[in-house]
Every structure is written in C-alpha cells, then in structure tokens.
Scaffold this active site. Structure first.
Site, short mmCIF file in Angstrom:
data_model
loop_
_atom_site.label_atom_id
_atom_site.label_comp_id
_atom_site.label_asym_id
_atom_site.label_seq_id
_atom_site.Cartn_x
_atom_site.Cartn_y
_atom_site.Cartn_z
N SER A 122 0.84 -1.21 0.00
CA SER A 122 0.00 0.00 0.00
C SER A 122 0.88 1.26 0.00
CB SER A 122 -0.96 -0.06 1.20
OG SER A 122 -1.95 0.92 1.09
N ASP A 170 -10.17 -3.32 -5.03
CA ASP A 170 -9.19 -2.35 -4.55
C ASP A 170 -9.15 -1.18 -5.53
OD1 ASP A 170 -7.01 -0.97 -3.58
OD2 ASP A 170 -5.57 -2.59 -3.82
N HIS A 204 -8.17 -4.76 -0.74
CA HIS A 204 -7.03 -3.96 -0.30
C HIS A 204 -6.65 -4.30 1.14
CE1 HIS A 204 -4.11 -0.81 -0.63
NE2 HIS A 204 -4.41 -0.48 0.61
#
Ligand SMILES: *[C@@H]1O[C@H](CO)[C@@H](O)[C@H](O)[C@H]1NC(C)=O
Ligand SMILES: *[C@@H]1O[C@H](CO)[C@@H](O)[C@H](O)[C@H]1NC(C)=O
Ligand SMILES: *[C@@H]1O[C@H](CO)[C@@H](O)[C@H](O)[C@H]1NC(C)=O
EC number: 3.1.1.71
Length: 384
Positions: free
Chosen positions: A167, A324, A354
């Site tokens: 991320s 995501d 995600h």
C-alpha cells in the site's frame, strides 16, 4: 491469550469502522488530529514487543537515526550468507507501525521461510512528518543497511537484497527503487522489488478500479484521496475537486502531458476497462496544483516516472487485488515496466481486497490473506 485475541478483533473492527468514515466522528468529538487518534487506537491495541522465537531473532534498533525492527531467520545449513528484504509497512503514510502484530507476524513469516534478514522500517508518519520526509527516512535506513560492514554484520549476501512494501509502503518502496537509479553507488544494489497493492499515482481518481471500488469498505476512494491530501499537508477543501480530476483537467498543461503516461485506455486490457469511461475535465481548478504541486511529482507518484528511470529498475513483483481502488495503477505500472524491458510478475487475486495480505491470523485469518502471503513469499524465494 484470549485477551489479546479480543483486543486484536476490537482493533481491527475499530480501524475498519474508522476508515469507513468514522474518523469524521472523531473530528466532531473535538479530539486531536483524526490520524493521531486512529493510529493511537491501532497501535495501542496491536503493538508487540520485539520477541524472538526459536527460528527468528527479533530486535529493535536504529539505522542512521531511523527506527527499524530487524528479523533474523536462521541461516540455511549450507549457506554462509543470508538473503535480505527491506520492508515498508502500509497505512496511508499516516497509520500503523512495523511493531503491530500484523506486520510483525508477516516479517517473522518471511524471515523464517526464506531464512532471511528482514529490516522493517519504522519511518515517521503524518502528522509528525509529511512528504517527502517519509521518502527520506526509508532511503536513509536502506542506505545504512546496504553498507558492506553492516551487511556483513548481519551475514547478508550483498547481491541478494530486496525492497518491498504494501500500500503506502509499496509507494515508498517504488519511489526508493527509482531514486536509487539516479545514484551510481546505489544503482543495481537491489536485486528485486516486490510491491503489494501499491499506491502509485495521484493524477487520476477515476481509473476503472477507482470507479468500480469507490465505496469499498476498507479503502473507499474519498479516504484514499484524504490520505494523499494529508501526505502533502494539503487542504481538505480540495477533496471533492480531486475526486472529479479537476486537478488534472485539460487546461492544466503539465498535468495533461503527465496523464498521457497513465493513459489507461491504452495501458489496461479491455477485460479491465470494460465500459468505464475516462474522466477528463476540459476546465478544472488551477489552484489545486498551485497549492499542492507535489500531486504531479514522480517522487510521490512513481507511475509517472520517465521511461529512462523505469529501464534501470530491477526485476519486479506486483500483487494486485480485484476489490481495490489501487488495482489499475498496479497493472499500469507492470505494463510500463514491461515496455521498458523490466522482467515483471503481475500476481492478481480475483477475490483479493485492499490490505488482505496482513490478515492471516485468527480472527481475521482470511483465506485470500493466506494465499496472497504464500504467493508473495514463494516469488521472493524463487527470485531473490
Ligand atoms: C471542477 O471544476 C469546474 C470548473 O472550474 C467547476 O465548475 C466544478 O464545480 C469543479 N468541481 C468540483 C467538485 O469542485
Ligand atoms: C490514450 O490512448 C488512446 C488510444 O491509444 C488515444 O486515442 C488517446 O488519445 C490517448 N489519450 C491521451 C490523453 O494521451
Ligand atoms: C481461521 O482460524 C480458525 C481457528 O483456528 C479456523 O477454524 C478457520 O478454519 C480459519 N479460517 C481460514 C480461512 O483459514
């Protein structure tokens, strides 16, 4: 213990609830900066002391002033030197820690299964530090680690070091990889890069995956846009304008030129673009990039780096998840790297969401969490 399980479940629930929009509740209650409050909850429930197991030695230290947690897997009987991964945790540049159980567990697993040394960087977070301080922290710690005497101290093979992150940590890993290519003494020091659902661009908040997942519970679009604004110490008044791409409209010359580098009508396959339409405003708001020029900087949006930079990057693994908003920037980066001649593995999970790779322990032991982690570790094992 049962208590820590309850706390883990509670902290996961609270963080999911708050990132869904509950942070506004904290604002409303008049608490300090919502990110401090959120991070306090996550970290105070989930932080673990450095705790060595029979197979992995864990210790907190600092590398050139940057805090790190180092995980040392036992060397294989036939190996003098170990492999190493420099890991950068996620959390929107503002949340989480190398010390929370989710990341501690992940790095322990990687160290054990690869018999490797993992350096997990405790870089400074928003609002203690803003862009580009996070980039400087991860570069400083990584450069320190790559010194021959330090690698030797940890019994690490200098030819087998990876950079990795998930991320926002995947963003910092990608940016670090690119910045190392500018420096002759650092170029070629990293054997591979492994990016897990990375954040890669702030120019288009209407890619097909942003459109498709704009209301997804873990990372809805408005939350991702707010993480960007916070990273740049910007003003929330721009959030709605950013969501409609008013910062990269056709009347903003430089933005239009850069947007061609992430033109998804040509970079994404039809199976992804489906019937989604690009959102390109003819007239936008020029104040946005005047006030937040960092939005158009490759040091924050590595997807828009020049081809000459991409050409010098090492072998790459990119993990993407269907559910995501960031799916498409991962796919586009894979495509741009491939066109630049870099060997790329794009590992897509049709049932992934995600953040799933850190949800591997009960009560948040998702099957796709375990499968993404296994697939990531397998790739590292074969390529590092
Ligand atoms: C985007 O910019 C246009 C043109 O300046 C403006 O009319 C519109 O209100 C803006 N949209 C948002 C959501 O700010
Ligand atoms: C994006 O690519 C398509 C197809 O190659 C092309 O028609 C279009 O002009 C491009 N748009 C931009 C902004 O470069
Ligand atoms: C999660 O852990 C529980 C308790 O150990 C187990 O019963 C369950 O099957 C696990 N779920 C997955 C998807 O691995």
């Amino acid at each position: 213990s049962p208590l820590s399980c309850v706390l883990l479940r509670l902290s996961t629930w609270i963080s999911c609830y708050l990132t869904r929009g509950g942070s506004n509740t904290i604002h409303y209650l008049g608490l300090t900066h919502h990110l401090i409050a959120l991070n306090f909850l996550i970290v105070s429930f989930g932080k673990k002391n450095a705790y060595s197991t029979a197979k992995v030695k864990v210790a907190d230290t600092n590398f050139d002033g940057v805090e790190v947690r180092v995980f040392e897997g036992s060397p294989k009987p036939d190996e003098q030197l170990r492999r190493a991964v420099v890991y950068i945790h996620g959390g929107g540049w503002a949340l989480a820690s190398a010390r929370i159980s989710h990341y501690d567990d992940l790095c322990t697993a990687v160290a054990e299964e690869l018999n490797a040394v993992i350096v997990s960087i405790e870089y400074r977070l928003v609002p203690r530090a803003y862009f580009p301080e996070q980039v400087y922290d991860v570069i400083r710690a990584t450069k320190y680690f790559l010194q021959p005497e330090v690698l030797q101290k940890y019994k690490v093979d200098p030819d087998r070091v990876a950079i990795s992150g998930d991320s926002a940590g995947g963003n910092l890993a990608a940016v670090l990889g690119q910045q190392f290519t500018y420096d002759d003494s650092l170029r070629n020091k990293l054997k591979v890069q492994a990016l897990i659902y990375p954040v890669l661009q702030a120019l288009d908040f209407n890619t097909p995956s942003y459109q498709q997942n704009k209301n997804s519970p873990i990372l809805p679009r408005h939350v991702m846009v707010k993480y960007w604004v916070d990273y740049f110490k910007g003003n929330y008044d721009f959030v709605e304008a950013l969501i409609v791409n008013n910062h990269t409209s056709l009347d903003i010359e430089r933005a239009t030129e850069l947007r061609a580098l992430l033109n998804w009508t040509s970079l994404l396959p039809e199976s992804i673009t489906k019937n989604y339409k690009p959102v390109v405003q003819t007239k936008g708001d020029t104040r946005i990039v005047q006030e937040i020029p960092q939005l158009l900087d490759a040091a924050s949006s590595p997807l828009i780096a020049d081809e000459e930079v991409l050409q010098r990057l090492p072998k790459t693994y990119i993990l993407t998840c269907e559910h995501d908003v960031l799916r498409d920037e991962g796919i586009m980066y894979a495509k741009r790297l491939e066109s630049a001649g870099v060997e790329v593995t794009l590992d897509h999970f049709a049932d992934g969401f995600h953040g799933c790779m850190i949800f591997t322990s009960w009560p948040t032991n998702f099957s796709v969490g375990i499968r993404t982690r296994d697939s990531y570790i397998k790739w590292l094992n074969q390529n590092l």
